[in-house]
Design a protein around this motif. Structure first.
Motif, PDB file in Angstrom:
ATOM      1  N   VAL A  45     -20.519 -67.951  60.910  1.00  0.00           N
ATOM      2  CA  VAL A  45     -20.742 -66.599  60.385  1.00  0.00           C
ATOM      3  C   VAL A  45     -21.853 -65.916  61.182  1.00  0.00           C
ATOM      4  O   VAL A  45     -22.825 -66.563  61.575  1.00  0.00           O
ATOM      5  N   PRO A  46     -21.747 -64.606  61.427  1.00  0.00           N
ATOM      6  CA  PRO A  46     -22.777 -63.899  62.201  1.00  0.00           C
ATOM      7  C   PRO A  46     -23.973 -63.519  61.329  1.00  0.00           C
ATOM      8  O   PRO A  46     -24.341 -62.351  61.217  1.00  0.00           O
ATOM      9  N   LEU A  47     -24.582 -64.522  60.725  1.00  0.00           N
ATOM     10  CA  LEU A  47     -25.699 -64.307  59.811  1.00  0.00           C
ATOM     11  C   LEU A  47     -26.800 -65.320  60.103  1.00  0.00           C
ATOM     12  O   LEU A  47     -26.529 -66.440  60.533  1.00  0.00           O
ATOM     13  N   ARG A  48     -28.035 -64.914  59.825  1.00  0.00           N
ATOM     14  CA  ARG A  48     -29.186 -65.813  59.929  1.00  0.00           C
ATOM     15  C   ARG A  48     -30.118 -65.561  58.746  1.00  0.00           C
ATOM     16  O   ARG A  48     -30.218 -64.438  58.252  1.00  0.00           O
ATOM     17  N   LEU A  49     -30.807 -66.626  58.352  1.00  0.00           N
ATOM     18  CA  LEU A  49     -31.816 -66.504  57.307  1.00  0.00           C
ATOM     19  C   LEU A  49     -32.893 -67.553  57.572  1.00  0.00           C
ATOM     20  O   LEU A  49     -32.610 -68.750  57.566  1.00  0.00           O
ATOM     21  N   GLY A  50     -34.099 -67.084  57.855  1.00  0.00           N
ATOM     22  CA  GLY A  50     -35.192 -68.016  58.121  1.00  0.00           C
ATOM     23  C   GLY A  50     -35.174 -68.610  59.504  1.00  0.00           C
ATOM     24  O   GLY A  50     -35.949 -69.533  59.796  1.00  0.00           O
ATOM     25  N   ALA A  51     -34.304 -68.105  60.376  1.00  0.00           N
ATOM     26  CA  ALA A  51     -34.223 -68.604  61.756  1.00  0.00           C
ATOM     27  C   ALA A  51     -33.755 -67.450  62.638  1.00  0.00           C
ATOM     28  O   ALA A  51     -32.654 -67.450  63.174  1.00  0.00           O
ATOM     29  N   LYS A  52     -34.613 -66.471  62.781  1.00  0.00           N
ATOM     30  CA  LYS A  52     -34.291 -65.233  63.490  1.00  0.00           C
ATOM     31  C   LYS A  52     -33.898 -65.489  64.941  1.00  0.00           C
ATOM     32  O   LYS A  52     -34.442 -66.379  65.595  1.00  0.00           O
ATOM     33  N   ALA A  53     -32.931 -64.707  65.431  1.00  0.00           N
ATOM     34  CA  ALA A  53     -32.493 -64.832  66.827  1.00  0.00           C
ATOM     35  C   ALA A  53     -33.675 -64.626  67.763  1.00  0.00           C
ATOM     36  O   ALA A  53     -34.564 -63.812  67.499  1.00  0.00           O
ATOM     37  N   GLU A  54     -33.672 -65.376  68.875  1.00  0.00           N
ATOM     38  CA  GLU A  54     -34.814 -65.296  69.776  1.00  0.00           C
ATOM     39  C   GLU A  54     -34.437 -65.674  71.201  1.00  0.00           C
ATOM     40  O   GLU A  54     -33.476 -66.414  71.450  1.00  0.00           O
ATOM     41  N   THR A  55     -35.198 -65.128  72.140  1.00  0.00           N
ATOM     42  CA  THR A  55     -35.207 -65.560  73.534  1.00  0.00           C
ATOM     43  C   THR A  55     -36.670 -65.863  73.874  1.00  0.00           C
ATOM     44  O   THR A  55     -37.568 -65.593  73.066  1.00  0.00           O
ATOM     45  N   HIS A  56     -36.902 -66.398  75.064  1.00  0.00           N
ATOM     46  CA  HIS A  56     -38.265 -66.884  75.357  1.00  0.00           C
ATOM     47  C   HIS A  56     -38.687 -66.490  76.770  1.00  0.00           C
ATOM     48  O   HIS A  56     -37.928 -66.648  77.726  1.00  0.00           O
ATOM     49  N   PHE A  57     -39.923 -66.005  76.856  1.00  0.00           N
ATOM     50  CA  PHE A  57     -40.558 -65.758  78.152  1.00  0.00           C
ATOM     51  C   PHE A  57     -41.722 -66.717  78.253  1.00  0.00           C
ATOM     52  O   PHE A  57     -42.712 -66.612  77.506  1.00  0.00           O
ATOM     53  N   ILE A  58     -41.616 -67.684  79.155  1.00  0.00           N
ATOM     54  CA  ILE A  58     -42.565 -68.781  79.243  1.00  0.00           C
ATOM     55  C   ILE A  58     -43.347 -68.695  80.545  1.00  0.00           C
ATOM     56  O   ILE A  58     -42.746 -68.630  81.629  1.00  0.00           O
ATOM     57  N   THR A  59     -44.641 -68.689  80.451  1.00  0.00           N
ATOM     58  CA  THR A  59     -45.514 -68.710  81.625  1.00  0.00           C
ATOM     59  C   THR A  59     -46.143 -70.096  81.740  1.00  0.00           C
ATOM     60  O   THR A  59     -46.850 -70.546  80.828  1.00  0.00           O
ATOM     61  N   LEU A  60     -45.871 -70.768  82.827  1.00  0.00           N
ATOM     62  CA  LEU A  60     -46.412 -72.097  83.085  1.00  0.00           C
ATOM     63  C   LEU A  60     -47.592 -71.978  84.033  1.00  0.00           C
ATOM     64  O   LEU A  60     -47.509 -71.267  85.051  1.00  0.00           O
ATOM     65  N   LYS A  61     -48.660 -72.664  83.729  1.00  0.00           N
ATOM     66  CA  LYS A  61     -49.838 -72.605  84.598  1.00  0.00           C
ATOM     67  C   LYS A  61     -50.681 -73.865  84.441  1.00  0.00           C
ATOM     68  O   LYS A  61     -50.458 -74.680  83.537  1.00  0.00           O
ATOM     69  N   ASN A  62     -51.648 -74.006  85.326  1.00  0.00           N
ATOM     70  CA  ASN A  62     -52.546 -75.141  85.257  1.00  0.00           C
ATOM     71  C   ASN A  62     -53.621 -74.901  84.206  1.00  0.00           C
ATOM     72  O   ASN A  62     -54.105 -73.793  84.025  1.00  0.00           O
ATOM     73  N   GLY A  63     -53.949 -75.961  83.485  1.00  0.00           N
ATOM     74  CA  GLY A  63     -54.996 -75.781  82.483  1.00  0.00           C
ATOM     75  C   GLY A  63     -55.192 -77.040  81.640  1.00  0.00           C
ATOM     76  O   GLY A  63     -54.429 -77.986  81.714  1.00  0.00           O
TER      77      GLY A  63
END
Length: 256
Positions: free
Chosen positions: A238-256
């Motif tokens: 079903v095209p429904l969500r509850l408590g798990a909103k659709a998402e994409t991710h922008f990830i920045t990797l660096k030294n630290g």
């Protein structure tokens, strides 16, 4: 009695609208991840990760926002499509992602519901690099390596982490992409996999009274590695969500 029934009807309609909004959200989660092992010679590596697109069409809003971030790699974490999705829609999604940066893909279980040979040909035609138990290495000017590793789908018994690691060679900062997060059970400390990107579970998609068979998407620190499990962009069933909103991710990797 009629008043109570009317309130229940209104409440139900409101919940349905809310669940539709959760399912079709155009959300980018920004996260900086620091690793002591990350080579300083790379500065930062910026990844856009999107998984479980299924039937959705990626919005220009997301594309335009990420295009302005100097993204290095776009990674599709499987379930680019499913049975019944037109290949024309898939091609449009892929070409939009190609506007951001070079695109890399791993297979998900639903990608095998269709003529996967046709999907394979479409991806190659568009210039997408398919990581099916293989690896790619990027080298900095100082000779340090950033290694992107991808496995085929685990639930279809097509994953061969051993072959992917063999292809990766030795050393380097390693990011593993696997549609199914259960790949983490195969990872050993000596594999030196620093980050895993996965999806598949949809973050449970629908949580009733806070409960679902799967936990919400998140980043977890494990003894052997760090894993990001995404809620995903699309839905299945079903095209429904509850408590798990659709998402994409922008990830920045660096030294630290």
């Amino acid at each position: 009695m009629i008043y109570i029934a009317a309130l229940a009807l209104i409440g139900g309609a409101g919940l349905l609208i809310y669940m539709l909004k959760e399912a079709f959200a155009d959300r980018i989660i920004y996260k900086e991840l620091s690793f002591s092992e990350f080579p300083e010679s790379f500065g930062e590596v910026k990844l856009f990760f999107i998984s479980d697109i299924h039937r959705r069409l990626i919005s220009e809003k997301i594309i335009d926002e990420v295009k302005g971030k100097k993204t290095d790699l776009v990674i599709i974490g499987g379930d680019l499509m499913e049975k019944g999705v037109p290949f024309e829609r898939v091609k449009k999604n892929v070409l939009m992602l190609m506007e951001i940066a070079p695109v890399y893909f791993v297979w998900g279980n639903n990608d095998y519901e269709v003529d996967f040979h046709q999907l394979d040909a479409l991806l190659l035609e568009c210039g997408v690099k398919i990581l099916d138990n293989t690896a790619l290495s990027f080298e900095s000017q100082k000779g340090d390596r950033f290694v992107l590793i991808g496995t085929d789908d685990l639930s279809k018994d097509r994953e061969r982490l051993d072959l992917a690691l063999e292809d990766a060679g030795t050393g380097g900062f390693r990011v593993l992409v696997s549609h199914d997060p259960r790949i983490a059970k195969q990872i050993k400390k000596e594999h030196n996999i620093h980050l895993v990107l996965s999806g598949h579970t949809h973050g449970g998609q629908i949580h009733i009274l806070g409960y679902s068979p799967y936990e919400k998407g998140r980043i977890k620190k494990l003894p052997e590695t760090t894993i990001l499990i995404s809620n995903g962009f699309g839905t299945t069933g079903v095209p429904l969500r509850l408590g798990a909103k659709a998402e994409t991710h922008f990830i920045t990797l660096k030294n630290g």
